[in-house]
Write an enzyme that holds these catalytic residues in place. Sequence first.
Site, PDB file in Angstrom:
ATOM      1  N   CYS A 145      70.431  50.299  24.515  1.00 52.10           N
ATOM      2  CA  CYS A 145      69.153  50.726  25.001  1.00 52.10           C
ATOM      3  C   CYS A 145      69.273  51.652  26.317  1.00 52.10           C
ATOM      4  O   CYS A 145      68.491  52.712  26.500  1.00 52.10           O
ATOM      5  CB  CYS A 145      68.031  49.837  25.134  1.00 52.10           C
ATOM      6  SG  CYS A 145      67.539  49.144  23.482  1.00 52.10           S
ATOM      7  N   SER A 146      70.346  51.304  26.859  1.00 53.49           N
ATOM      8  CA  SER A 146      70.580  52.285  27.958  1.00 53.49           C
ATOM      9  C   SER A 146      71.424  53.383  28.109  1.00 53.49           C
ATOM     10  O   SER A 146      71.814  53.861  28.894  1.00 53.49           O
ATOM     11  CB  SER A 146      70.829  51.288  29.440  1.00 53.49           C
ATOM     12  OG  SER A 146      69.789  50.516  29.725  1.00 53.49           O
TER      13      SER A 146
END
Length: 373
Positions: A156-157
């Site tokens: 997600c990052s």
Amino acid sequence: MIKAVISGTGLYTPPATIDNDELVEAFNRFVELYNAEHAGAIERGEREALQPSSSAFIEKASGIKRRHVVDKIGILDPERMAPHLPERGNDEPSVQCDMAVAACRQALERAGKSTVDVDAVIVACSNMQRPYPAISIEVQQALAIEGFAYDMNVACSSATFGVQAAVNSVENGAARSVLVVSPEICSGHLNFRDRDSHFIFGDACTAILVEREEDTRPGQGFEILGTRLVTKFSNNIRNNFGFLNRGDESGIGKPDKLFIQQGRKVFKEVSPLVAETILQQLSGLSLAPDDLRRMWLHQANLNMNQLISRKVLGRDASEDEAPVILDEYANTSSAGSIIAFHKHQDDLKAGDLGVICSFGAGYSIGSVVVRRR
Ligand code: CO8
């Protein structure tokens, strides 16, 4: 000294949508079929009957109302429950390349630049549809960009870590400008047969153009005041899909070869870590939480975002301060905070401060503090 700025953003949204009712109807039909097929074993106590899902639960627990997907029909087919994406020939662009090109073109248009102004492409996302040749190099070729390209994955990052990599390349002189593009096809790795997570994800692609300040118009885009990256190992979000899977046939097709998580634990452990990361970053930049005009947070769970912004600001944040796109897109992994940034930036005035912050598997947290120019 060279200074990097964000000069444009782009978004590609797949046209097909699935609302909670449609998704739940398909899931519950699958449950009926499964329970009928295994009725004998369930009666003998050898198997657990599957429980139905509910739209009311999904919206209350997550804030998600619908999601955009690359293929709706395959996902809603109770006999299949996976997107139907026919393989393409090696001389055709990949699905991720198509999405990336659309998002990159919009970012370039918004920045008033063309592909000759770009020196590098980073494809930063949670899942690549193949290991090589890199999707980014395919995008580079499709856009006729000279220079270099590479893929990276920080779940997600990915996009915020990608921004940090782009800033490094621009500020050390390796590239005049870098496109960071996140073609997230989360439906490809979501287990639509798992009641706990079948509703969580959607598909989308974002792009960010990071350029030298000197190459942009005064007042264009956002200054990058700082980036902060944090990782901390956790098994609470996991996907064991990989190239070594064929080394043990007994694992092939098992649920751990798709996305699995302990959602409650993730919520409890990640929320304070994120708030702490943002507060430390602000303090390092001699800024106070009240200086923030906007927080573009990762879009995984509405309650989680409300908790994080409360911990950062010391009070509830308004929707204007912490915009939500989760209701429309669901969790699009690394694209989520960038979709929020893309859709909710035009009203900011020169000098307004904001933070783009992603968080997820790893655990990983990427925080970028920006100031409207
Ligand atoms: N319908 C009805 N009831 C349900 C359902 C359902 N679909 N699912 C669960 N329930 C029931 C449970 O059985 C439970 O019942 P009981 O209380 O009787 O035991 C009850 O509802 C509560 O269940 P939970 O405790 O699981 O529910 P939560 O309130 O915790 O909500 C969430 C679940 C929404 C998953 C929530 O925990 C959450 O969002 N947590 C944060 C997760 C998060 O942020 N994860 C980030 C992961 S994303 C990421 O890192 C990217 C990875 C790469 C992406 C790859 C693409 C696939």
